[in-house]
Write a protein that holds these residues in place. Structure first.
Motif, PDB file in Angstrom:
ATOM      1  N   ALA A 176      25.324 -17.942   5.239  1.00 31.12           N
ATOM      2  CA  ALA A 176      25.992 -18.987   6.034  1.00 31.12           C
ATOM      3  C   ALA A 176      25.778 -19.481   6.468  1.00 31.12           C
ATOM      4  O   ALA A 176      27.372 -20.920   7.015  1.00 31.12           O
ATOM      5  N   GLY A 177      23.875 -20.063   6.688  1.00 28.95           N
ATOM      6  CA  GLY A 177      24.922 -21.558   6.781  1.00 28.95           C
ATOM      7  C   GLY A 177      24.809 -22.836   6.428  1.00 28.95           C
ATOM      8  O   GLY A 177      25.294 -24.095   6.747  1.00 28.95           O
ATOM      9  N   ILE A 178      24.695 -22.040   5.201  1.00 26.78           N
ATOM     10  CA  ILE A 178      26.341 -23.386   4.365  1.00 26.78           C
ATOM     11  C   ILE A 178      26.876 -23.533   4.349  1.00 26.78           C
ATOM     12  O   ILE A 178      27.913 -25.100   4.130  1.00 26.78           O
ATOM     13  N   TYR A 179      27.982 -22.626   5.099  1.00 31.85           N
ATOM     14  CA  TYR A 179      29.376 -23.437   6.135  1.00 31.85           C
ATOM     15  C   TYR A 179      29.267 -23.783   7.281  1.00 31.85           C
ATOM     16  O   TYR A 179      30.252 -24.319   6.991  1.00 31.85           O
ATOM     17  N   ARG A 180      28.438 -24.054   7.615  1.00 35.11           N
ATOM     18  CA  ARG A 180      28.145 -24.536   9.042  1.00 35.11           C
ATOM     19  C   ARG A 180      27.475 -25.830   9.069  1.00 35.11           C
ATOM     20  O   ARG A 180      26.006 -26.203   9.773  1.00 35.11           O
ATOM     21  N   PRO A 181      28.297 -27.082   8.486  1.00 44.32           N
ATOM     22  CA  PRO A 181      27.536 -28.486   8.662  1.00 44.32           C
ATOM     23  C   PRO A 181      27.143 -28.959   9.729  1.00 44.32           C
ATOM     24  O   PRO A 181      28.579 -28.660  10.779  1.00 44.32           O
ATOM     25  N   THR A 221      19.113 -38.476  14.131  1.00 40.36           N
ATOM     26  CA  THR A 221      19.741 -39.638  12.737  1.00 40.36           C
ATOM     27  C   THR A 221      21.181 -40.052  12.955  1.00 40.36           C
ATOM     28  O   THR A 221      21.122 -40.597  12.141  1.00 40.36           O
ATOM     29  N   GLY A 222      22.411 -38.708  13.082  1.00 40.15           N
ATOM     30  CA  GLY A 222      23.143 -38.634  12.562  1.00 40.15           C
ATOM     31  C   GLY A 222      23.582 -38.270  11.434  1.00 40.15           C
ATOM     32  O   GLY A 222      24.658 -38.427  11.111  1.00 40.15           O
ATOM     33  N   VAL A 223      22.683 -37.773  10.353  1.00 41.94           N
ATOM     34  CA  VAL A 223      22.756 -37.441   9.324  1.00 41.94           C
ATOM     35  C   VAL A 223      23.588 -35.792   9.418  1.00 41.94           C
ATOM     36  O   VAL A 223      23.014 -35.596  10.168  1.00 41.94           O
ATOM     37  N   PRO A 224      24.652 -35.612   8.518  1.00 49.40           N
ATOM     38  CA  PRO A 224      25.276 -34.711   8.460  1.00 49.40           C
ATOM     39  C   PRO A 224      24.462 -33.584   7.372  1.00 49.40           C
ATOM     40  O   PRO A 224      23.416 -33.882   6.293  1.00 49.40           O
ATOM     41  N   CYS A 225      23.537 -32.176   8.225  1.00 53.36           N
ATOM     42  CA  CYS A 225      22.994 -31.270   7.599  1.00 53.36           C
ATOM     43  C   CYS A 225      23.852 -30.202   7.373  1.00 53.36           C
ATOM     44  O   CYS A 225      24.547 -29.808   7.954  1.00 53.36           O
ATOM     45  N   VAL A 226      22.626 -29.190   6.871  1.00 52.33           N
ATOM     46  CA  VAL A 226      21.971 -27.725   7.378  1.00 52.33           C
ATOM     47  C   VAL A 226      21.149 -27.420   7.246  1.00 52.33           C
ATOM     48  O   VAL A 226      20.734 -27.262   7.230  1.00 52.33           O
ATOM     49  N   THR A 227      21.699 -25.935   7.628  1.00 51.23           N
ATOM     50  CA  THR A 227      20.364 -25.294   8.434  1.00 51.23           C
ATOM     51  C   THR A 227      20.307 -23.918   7.007  1.00 51.23           C
ATOM     52  O   THR A 227      21.003 -22.837   7.469  1.00 51.23           O
ATOM     53  N   VAL A 228      19.470 -23.756   6.223  1.00 55.09           N
ATOM     54  CA  VAL A 228      19.382 -22.681   5.412  1.00 55.09           C
ATOM     55  C   VAL A 228      17.811 -21.700   5.029  1.00 55.09           C
ATOM     56  O   VAL A 228      16.578 -22.362   6.002  1.00 55.09           O
ATOM     57  N   ASN A 229      18.606 -20.771   4.717  1.00 51.50           N
ATOM     58  CA  ASN A 229      17.195 -19.478   4.107  1.00 51.50           C
ATOM     59  C   ASN A 229      16.540 -20.164   3.256  1.00 51.50           C
ATOM     60  O   ASN A 229      17.128 -20.566   2.102  1.00 51.50           O
ATOM     61  N   ILE A 266      22.615 -32.217   3.394  1.00 50.63           N
ATOM     62  CA  ILE A 266      23.944 -32.501   2.899  1.00 50.63           C
ATOM     63  C   ILE A 266      23.683 -33.491   1.444  1.00 50.63           C
ATOM     64  O   ILE A 266      23.501 -33.075   0.424  1.00 50.63           O
ATOM     65  N   ARG A 267      23.183 -34.777   1.802  1.00 55.19           N
ATOM     66  CA  ARG A 267      22.940 -35.501   0.974  1.00 55.19           C
ATOM     67  C   ARG A 267      21.918 -35.113  -0.285  1.00 55.19           C
ATOM     68  O   ARG A 267      22.305 -35.800  -1.565  1.00 55.19           O
ATOM     69  N   ASP A 268      21.094 -34.922   0.204  1.00 59.14           N
ATOM     70  CA  ASP A 268      19.788 -34.071  -0.153  1.00 59.14           C
ATOM     71  C   ASP A 268      20.894 -32.829  -1.654  1.00 59.14           C
ATOM     72  O   ASP A 268      20.090 -33.112  -2.595  1.00 59.14           O
ATOM     73  N   LEU A 269      20.922 -32.299  -0.654  1.00 54.24           N
ATOM     74  CA  LEU A 269      21.438 -31.156  -1.318  1.00 54.24           C
ATOM     75  C   LEU A 269      22.458 -31.753  -2.726  1.00 54.24           C
ATOM     76  O   LEU A 269      22.860 -30.889  -3.818  1.00 54.24           O
ATOM     77  N   ASN A 282      22.525 -34.595  -3.831  1.00 52.59           N
ATOM     78  CA  ASN A 282      22.059 -34.997  -5.242  1.00 52.59           C
ATOM     79  C   ASN A 282      21.230 -33.965  -5.816  1.00 52.59           C
ATOM     80  O   ASN A 282      20.682 -34.204  -7.098  1.00 52.59           O
ATOM     81  N   ALA A 283      20.692 -33.204  -5.969  1.00 50.63           N
ATOM     82  CA  ALA A 283      19.772 -31.827  -5.991  1.00 50.63           C
ATOM     83  C   ALA A 283      20.816 -30.846  -7.164  1.00 50.63           C
ATOM     84  O   ALA A 283      21.280 -29.804  -7.362  1.00 50.63           O
ATOM     85  N   GLY A 284      22.436 -31.402  -7.446  1.00 54.14           N
ATOM     86  CA  GLY A 284      23.736 -30.835  -8.026  1.00 54.14           C
ATOM     87  C   GLY A 284      24.357 -29.299  -7.192  1.00 54.14           C
ATOM     88  O   GLY A 284      24.835 -28.730  -7.235  1.00 54.14           O
ATOM     89  N   ILE A 285      23.839 -29.098  -5.803  1.00 55.32           N
ATOM     90  CA  ILE A 285      24.305 -28.343  -4.927  1.00 55.32           C
ATOM     91  C   ILE A 285      25.244 -28.648  -3.894  1.00 55.32           C
ATOM     92  O   ILE A 285      25.271 -29.850  -3.209  1.00 55.32           O
ATOM     93  N   ASP A 286      26.945 -27.946  -4.183  1.00 58.02           N
ATOM     94  CA  ASP A 286      28.100 -28.631  -3.515  1.00 58.02           C
ATOM     95  C   ASP A 286      28.375 -27.144  -2.631  1.00 58.02           C
ATOM     96  O   ASP A 286      27.881 -26.303  -2.801  1.00 58.02           O
ATOM     97  N   SER A 287      29.698 -28.238  -1.593  1.00 60.04           N
ATOM     98  CA  SER A 287      29.993 -26.691  -1.269  1.00 60.04           C
ATOM     99  C   SER A 287      31.222 -27.556  -0.560  1.00 60.04           C
ATOM    100  O   SER A 287      31.374 -28.387   0.212  1.00 60.04           O
ATOM    101  N   PRO A 288      32.025 -26.871  -0.277  1.00 56.03           N
ATOM    102  CA  PRO A 288      33.882 -27.229  -0.087  1.00 56.03           C
ATOM    103  C   PRO A 288      33.821 -27.270   1.457  1.00 56.03           C
ATOM    104  O   PRO A 288      34.740 -28.109   1.723  1.00 56.03           O
ATOM    105  N   VAL A 289      33.310 -27.156   2.474  1.00 62.91           N
ATOM    106  CA  VAL A 289      32.913 -27.448   3.239  1.00 62.91           C
ATOM    107  C   VAL A 289      31.905 -28.519   3.881  1.00 62.91           C
ATOM    108  O   VAL A 289      31.801 -29.111   5.825  1.00 62.91           O
ATOM    109  N   PHE A 290      31.355 -29.188   3.110  1.00 64.29           N
ATOM    110  CA  PHE A 290      30.246 -30.625   3.709  1.00 64.29           C
ATOM    111  C   PHE A 290      31.018 -31.451   4.319  1.00 64.29           C
ATOM    112  O   PHE A 290      30.776 -32.209   4.972  1.00 64.29           O
ATOM    113  N   ASN A 291      32.095 -31.695   3.694  1.00 66.55           N
ATOM    114  CA  ASN A 291      33.106 -33.098   4.145  1.00 66.55           C
ATOM    115  C   ASN A 291      33.942 -32.246   5.816  1.00 66.55           C
ATOM    116  O   ASN A 291      34.352 -33.307   5.973  1.00 66.55           O
TER     117      ASN A 291
END
Length: 387
Positions: free
Chosen positions: A30-35, A41-49, A71-74, A76-85
């Motif tokens: 569920a953490g990936i749904y909660r940016p 730093t003001g950088v958009p992040c998520v907390t994941v298992n 989120i930018r690191d995810l 860059n690794a090819g991991i995306d989510s429809p709620v990152f924006n």
């Protein structure tokens, strides 16, 4: 990390159709749904298992390791989510929201809290399953008595019956518009979280009423594979529960109530259920349960009817349930072979946005399901008393 196992389902059925899906055998996180914005730093992040376990000194046990990832690191690794924006909250705002939701959820879950304390069942990912199965069995065997040991005994074979309970998601939604969030952020005035509180209350009330049996549990499947339809049952709806007729209280007949409780206990004795028992009643009983119990030729002015019932052997406590109406009484053996509080997913909050980011949507959700048992012969540790 588990998030690397997520893929995107690019459906075209509206704003909620683009959902994170799991590859078979992996976990919902569920953490990936909660940016959120990192405070420093003001950088958009998520907390994941992370998938690892760390030792918790306070709890004295291992727990999942949670990591903050940009989120930018995810991406860059090819991991995306429809709620990152849809990153609109800071991490502390998420923490505040979760604390409020958990606190509210606990207030109205007395029956669920009792069952969770006495007989919890978890440790699995409920998002990966739709039905939780178990087997019932009989108790075979026969002992013979003779002088030479040559009598031919019956060679009974153990019988098994498959049963299952669905794992539905209980959820409620609320939303804020972008302007409300921007005003809150710029002015430093805390966001009004009454909608979040209301959503959490609706979820907790539904879980409580499903366990009691005030609302019908969800059907999923049929009796093709199970002895009965795969359905979520409550204390008052389980088919194998014991039922007794009780006497309407008047204030002058407390002995009748005590006798009813003893009859309910006898019904459990007959099903080889010997406690401990929890006795539940609704608000209509309060004036009688808390009235003085002064009968049978003695003065017991310091003992209420509630106190008298608590003195019955095997009765653990007598408690009021807010959602139990009328003069109904419930007696439940609080052991794992009678009922379990299944936790497939803790209460959590998800977020997404629509209308070009102008509308922010939130969903409070959990997988809390009662699982009630009876043996292969239909014996059950629940008694439902009604007038």
């Amino acid at each position: 990390m588990f998030v690397q196992d997520f893929i995107i389902n690019s459906g075209k059925n509206g704003p909620e159709s683009d959902q994170l899906m799991l590859k078979p055998g992996n976990r919902f996180d569920a953490g990936i749904y909660r940016p959120y914005f990192d405070q420093k730093t003001g950088v958009p992040c998520v907390t994941v298992n992370s998938g690892s376990q760390v030792w918790d000194e306070k709890l004295g046990e291992y727990r999942p390791e949670l990591k903050q990832v940009a989120i930018r690191d995810l991406r860059n690794a090819g991991i995306d989510s429809p709620v990152f924006n849809a990153t609109t909250l800071e991490k502390l705002q998420w923490v505040m929201l979760d604390k409020l939701i958990l606190q509210t959820a606990r207030k109205r879950l007395r029956a669920w809290s009792d069952l969770s304390a006495a007989s919890p069942f978890g440790g699995f990912n409920g998002m990966q399953k739709t039905i939780l199965e178990h087997q019932t069995t009989n108790d075979p065997g026969e002992a013979l008595v003779d002088m030479d040991g040559l009598s031919e005994g019956r060679s009974d074979r153990r019988k098994y019956q498959l049963e299952g309970v669905p794992l539905p998601i209980t959820h409620a939604s609320f939303r804020y518009n972008r302007r409300e969030l921007e005003i809150s952020r710029s002015s430093g005035v805390p966001l009004n979280v009454r909608d979040a509180e209301a959503a959490a209350r609706r979820v907790s009330e539904k879980v409580e009423q499903t366990l009691i049996g005030n609302v019908a549990g969800m059907d999923f499947g049929d009796s093709t594979d199970y002895s009965r339809s795969s359905k979520v049952y409550g204390y008052m709806t389980y088919p194998d529960r014991n039922t007794v007729t009780i006497t309407t209280p008047t204030g002058s007949n407390p002995e009748a109530t005590v006798d009813d409780i003893l009859e309910m206990r006898d019904a459990l004795y007959a099903d080889n259920m010997f406690g401990p028992y929890m006795v539940y009643h609704g608000s209509s009983w309060d004036r009688y349960m808390d009235n003085d119990y002064a009968r049978l030729g003695g003065s017991n002015a310091n003992m209420t009817l509630r106190d008298r019932i608590r003195r019955i052997d095997g009765v653990q406590d007598v408690r009021r349930l807010d959602f139990l109406s009328g003069y109904t009484l419930l007696m439940v053996q609080m052991t794992s072979e009678v009922a379990q509080a299944v936790n497939g997913m803790d209460i959590t909050t998800l977020q997404w946005e629509t209308v070009g980011g102008m509308q922010l949507h939130f969903k409070v959700m959990c997988i809390y399901v009662p699982r009630i048992f009876s043996d292969i012969d239909g014996r059950c540790g629940i008694v439902h008393g009604s007038v």
